[in-house]
Design an enzyme around this catalytic site. Structure first.
Site, mmCIF file in Angstrom:
data_model
loop_
_atom_site.group_PDB
_atom_site.id
_atom_site.type_symbol
_atom_site.label_atom_id
_atom_site.label_comp_id
_atom_site.label_asym_id
_atom_site.label_seq_id
_atom_site.Cartn_x
_atom_site.Cartn_y
_atom_site.Cartn_z
ATOM 1 N N MET A 19 24.395 70.819 -0.993
ATOM 2 C CA MET A 19 24.566 72.077 -0.388
ATOM 3 C C MET A 19 25.428 72.944 -0.879
ATOM 4 O O MET A 19 26.646 72.809 -0.575
ATOM 5 C CB MET A 19 24.476 71.727 1.348
ATOM 6 C CG MET A 19 25.025 73.203 1.923
ATOM 7 S SD MET A 19 25.138 72.771 3.681
ATOM 8 C CE MET A 19 26.641 71.907 3.845
ATOM 9 N N PRO A 20 25.290 74.216 -1.388
ATOM 10 C CA PRO A 20 26.406 74.961 -2.103
ATOM 11 C C PRO A 20 26.591 75.585 -1.047
ATOM 12 O O PRO A 20 26.047 76.408 -0.161
ATOM 13 C CB PRO A 20 25.626 75.665 -3.480
ATOM 14 C CG PRO A 20 24.014 75.197 -3.487
ATOM 15 C CD PRO A 20 23.937 74.256 -2.129
ATOM 16 N N ILE A 21 28.056 75.879 -0.995
ATOM 17 C CA ILE A 21 28.635 77.167 -0.111
ATOM 18 C C ILE A 21 29.172 77.966 -1.298
ATOM 19 O O ILE A 21 30.242 77.669 -1.932
ATOM 20 C CB ILE A 21 29.696 76.667 0.716
ATOM 21 C CG1 ILE A 21 28.813 75.524 1.468
ATOM 22 C CG2 ILE A 21 30.368 77.605 1.574
ATOM 23 C CD1 ILE A 21 29.755 74.574 2.718
ATOM 24 N N TYR A 23 24.309 78.310 1.205
ATOM 25 C CA TYR A 23 25.221 79.309 2.156
ATOM 26 C C TYR A 23 25.975 80.238 1.310
ATOM 27 O O TYR A 23 26.750 79.956 0.474
ATOM 28 C CB TYR A 23 26.021 78.245 3.125
ATOM 29 C CG TYR A 23 25.294 77.579 3.890
ATOM 30 C CD1 TYR A 23 25.167 78.098 5.232
ATOM 31 C CD2 TYR A 23 24.758 76.290 3.667
ATOM 32 C CE1 TYR A 23 24.550 77.292 6.241
ATOM 33 C CE2 TYR A 23 24.078 75.705 4.544
ATOM 34 C CZ TYR A 23 23.897 75.867 5.718
ATOM 35 O OH TYR A 23 23.254 75.131 6.711
#
Length: 79
Positions: free
Chosen positions: A1-3, A48
């Site tokens: 999950m990249p932020i 995100y």
């Protein structure tokens, strides 16, 4: 999950604006998300994007606070 955090200066694109518009923020979010999809194959649903607006006097360049730097740019452009 990249932020991903995107920092932008809190100044408008014209004299009557002093922040990034909701439409501009949506375009930034869409664009950053699509880059991660295209480059890293990260699904949009797991990406995100956080946008932080930085006040003009909370950054500097050329040894000057942002507001002074911008004022100098305006003065030089008029010369």
């Amino acid at each position: 999950m990249p932020i991903v955090t995107v920092q932008v200066t809190r100044e408008g694109t014209s004299a009557d604006r002093h922040s990034v518009s909701a439409e501009e923020k949506a375009a930034i979010i869409r664009g950053v998300s699509n880059v991660l999809l295209d480059v890293l194959k990260k699904p949009l649903e797991s990406t995100y994007v956080i946008i932080e607006e930085v006040e003009l006097d909370n950054w500097g360049v050329g040894g000057l606070p942002g507001s002074q730097y911008r004022a100098r740019q305006i003065t030089e452009a008029r010369s």
